[in-house]
Design a protein around this motif. Structure first.
Motif, mmCIF file in Angstrom:
data_model
loop_
_atom_site.group_PDB
_atom_site.id
_atom_site.type_symbol
_atom_site.label_atom_id
_atom_site.label_comp_id
_atom_site.label_asym_id
_atom_site.label_seq_id
_atom_site.Cartn_x
_atom_site.Cartn_y
_atom_site.Cartn_z
ATOM 1 N N UNK A 46 65.532 68.296 44.014
ATOM 2 C CA UNK A 46 64.691 69.468 43.689
ATOM 3 C C UNK A 46 63.278 69.337 42.795
ATOM 4 N N UNK A 47 62.936 67.993 42.679
ATOM 5 C CA UNK A 47 61.653 67.672 41.985
ATOM 6 C C UNK A 47 62.109 66.930 40.645
ATOM 7 N N UNK A 48 61.160 66.253 40.105
ATOM 8 C CA UNK A 48 61.465 65.364 38.838
ATOM 9 C C UNK A 48 62.272 64.025 39.382
ATOM 10 N N UNK A 49 62.632 63.222 38.548
ATOM 11 C CA UNK A 49 63.309 62.077 38.622
ATOM 12 C C UNK A 49 64.606 61.878 37.554
ATOM 13 N N UNK A 50 65.344 60.958 38.021
ATOM 14 C CA UNK A 50 66.478 60.609 37.064
ATOM 15 C C UNK A 50 65.811 60.245 35.817
ATOM 16 N N UNK A 51 66.622 60.351 34.706
ATOM 17 C CA UNK A 51 66.214 59.952 33.408
ATOM 18 C C UNK A 51 66.518 58.225 32.946
ATOM 19 N N UNK A 52 65.677 57.817 32.564
ATOM 20 C CA UNK A 52 65.600 56.484 31.857
ATOM 21 C C UNK A 52 66.705 56.452 30.720
ATOM 22 N N UNK A 53 67.312 55.488 30.445
ATOM 23 C CA UNK A 53 68.086 55.206 29.087
ATOM 24 C C UNK A 53 69.352 56.054 29.377
ATOM 25 N N UNK A 54 69.771 56.426 30.438
ATOM 26 C CA UNK A 54 71.162 57.058 30.718
ATOM 27 C C UNK A 54 72.330 56.042 31.094
ATOM 28 N N UNK A 55 71.899 55.234 31.878
ATOM 29 C CA UNK A 55 72.733 54.322 32.681
ATOM 30 C C UNK A 55 71.838 53.156 33.052
ATOM 31 N N UNK A 56 72.843 51.835 32.695
ATOM 32 C CA UNK A 56 72.132 50.629 33.414
ATOM 33 C C UNK A 56 73.315 50.332 34.327
ATOM 34 N N UNK A 57 72.806 49.672 35.475
ATOM 35 C CA UNK A 57 73.805 48.941 36.356
ATOM 36 C C UNK A 57 73.290 47.541 36.108
ATOM 37 N N UNK A 58 74.493 46.640 36.371
ATOM 38 C CA UNK A 58 74.280 45.123 36.271
ATOM 39 C C UNK A 58 75.435 44.327 36.630
ATOM 40 N N UNK A 59 75.133 42.997 36.523
ATOM 41 C CA UNK A 59 76.018 42.083 36.568
ATOM 42 C C UNK A 59 76.877 41.474 35.313
ATOM 43 N N UNK A 60 77.810 40.625 35.213
ATOM 44 C CA UNK A 60 78.446 40.387 34.009
ATOM 45 C C UNK A 60 77.787 39.993 32.816
ATOM 46 N N UNK A 61 76.655 39.530 32.791
ATOM 47 C CA UNK A 61 75.920 39.239 31.592
ATOM 48 C C UNK A 61 76.419 37.724 31.183
ATOM 49 N N UNK A 62 76.873 37.072 31.982
ATOM 50 C CA UNK A 62 77.476 35.770 31.207
ATOM 51 C C UNK A 62 76.321 34.683 30.819
ATOM 52 N N UNK A 63 75.051 34.774 31.469
ATOM 53 C CA UNK A 63 74.149 33.862 30.977
ATOM 54 C C UNK A 63 73.165 34.567 30.079
ATOM 55 N N UNK A 64 73.349 35.798 29.127
ATOM 56 C CA UNK A 64 72.921 36.401 28.426
ATOM 57 C C UNK A 64 72.542 35.759 27.152
ATOM 58 N N UNK A 65 71.557 35.590 26.495
ATOM 59 C CA UNK A 65 71.256 34.769 25.260
ATOM 60 C C UNK A 65 71.462 35.512 24.146
ATOM 61 N N UNK A 66 71.199 34.963 22.834
ATOM 62 C CA UNK A 66 71.249 35.903 21.665
ATOM 63 C C UNK A 66 70.016 36.843 21.816
ATOM 64 N N UNK A 67 69.050 36.584 22.144
ATOM 65 C CA UNK A 67 67.822 37.454 22.275
ATOM 66 C C UNK A 67 68.028 38.666 23.244
ATOM 67 N N UNK A 68 68.485 38.424 24.136
ATOM 68 C CA UNK A 68 68.971 39.323 25.320
ATOM 69 C C UNK A 68 69.975 40.491 24.823
ATOM 70 N N UNK A 69 70.974 39.664 23.984
ATOM 71 C CA UNK A 69 71.886 40.601 23.224
ATOM 72 C C UNK A 69 71.392 41.620 22.030
ATOM 73 N N UNK A 70 70.703 41.101 21.644
ATOM 74 C CA UNK A 70 69.809 41.973 20.475
ATOM 75 C C UNK A 70 69.157 42.917 21.258
#
Length: 268
Positions: A46-70
């Protein structure tokens, strides 16, 4: 009120093209992981686009470092729905499970579903992951309804849903959310296919592990691929069998209030 999305690590406005559909995504700048992306920026019918900041899709975050967590916490992440099996979670717990600022939920989405190996043996000449997606939507409905309900009832901030690679279980949930919000089928397919680029590093790691276990190379490729036609066939089946994403959600027991909340959260 939703907080701003995680800062992108791609130039503003970078686009992904699939056929005649153009979708714009912002990829979180998270070192050490692959295939995490925002569901914002997809065109609405109907026009426009989906909102940012509502949902993230992703993998298991197993390699995420402390900077990424923050970075995730600072971006406003407040809810996680982990779709992996009990064994997968035991082998690699989500690094934010138990964090005081995160509502973490574990829903083993595919519990009771036949294994990939069994499905591949049953379809030796025509197996692809679309068969698994369709089987899951038929036989894992209580878990799917629970996961969607948790996403609908998530509090203020961003909600992340993930599996191991961020492709299959995550892809089913993403397709339902996007379709229900009013995103057209071709854009949903394009979002699914983005794993081939955004998740390439992780998929290569999984490929090497599968080959080391003695998995047939052709079967490994079928399992790890994110071909557009796989999701396209799944969406056609969803329309023919259940009448589309919204009708499917209603059929499996997602309440009307939760359906409204999911659409409002993503489509505004």
């Amino acid at each position: 009120m939703f907080r701003p999305p995680i800062k992108a690590n791609v130039p503003p406005g970078q686009q992904h093209r699939d056929r005649d559909v153009t979708t714009t995504t912002k990829t979180p700048a998270l070192s050490g992981i692959h295939n995490v992306r925002d569901l914002g920026g997809h065109p609405l019918a109907g026009g426009g686009s989906t909102r940012y900041g509502a949902f993230l899709r992703g993998d298991a975050l197993r390699g995420l470092d402390s900077d990424g967590l923050r970075a995730l916490l600072d971006s406003g992440l407040r809810t996680i729905v982990d779709l992996r099996s009990h064994a997968e979670v035991a082998d690699g717990p989500n690094p934010l499970a138990g964090h005081s600022d995160i509502a973490y939920h574990h829903i083993p989405l595919y519990d009771g579903l036949a294994t990939i190996e069994a499905m591949a043996e049953a379809h030796p000449n025509g197996f692809d992951m679309g068969l698994r997606y369709r089987a899951a939507m038929d036989s894992c409905q209580p878990a799917l309804a629970e996961a969607l309900g948790l996403l609908a009832q998530a509090g203020e901030g961003t909600a992340l849903f993930h599996c191991t690679a961020g492709k299959d279980r995550t892809g089913v949930i993403a397709a339902l959310l996007l379709g229900h919000a009013g995103v057209g089928a071709e854009a949903v397919v394009a979002d699914y296919a983005m794993t081939a680029s955004y998740g390439a590093g992780l998929i290569d790691v999984l490929r090497q592990k599968a080959l080391a276990r003695g998995t047939d190379p052709d079967r490994a490729e079928r399992v790890l691929a994110s071909r557009p036609e796989t999701m396209q066939a799944t969406l056609i089946w969803l329309d023919q069998t259940y009448g589309g994403a919204t009708s499917y959600m209603q059929r499996i027991g997602v309440s009307s209030g939760d359906c409204d909340a999911l659409r409002a959260r993503l489509a505004g």
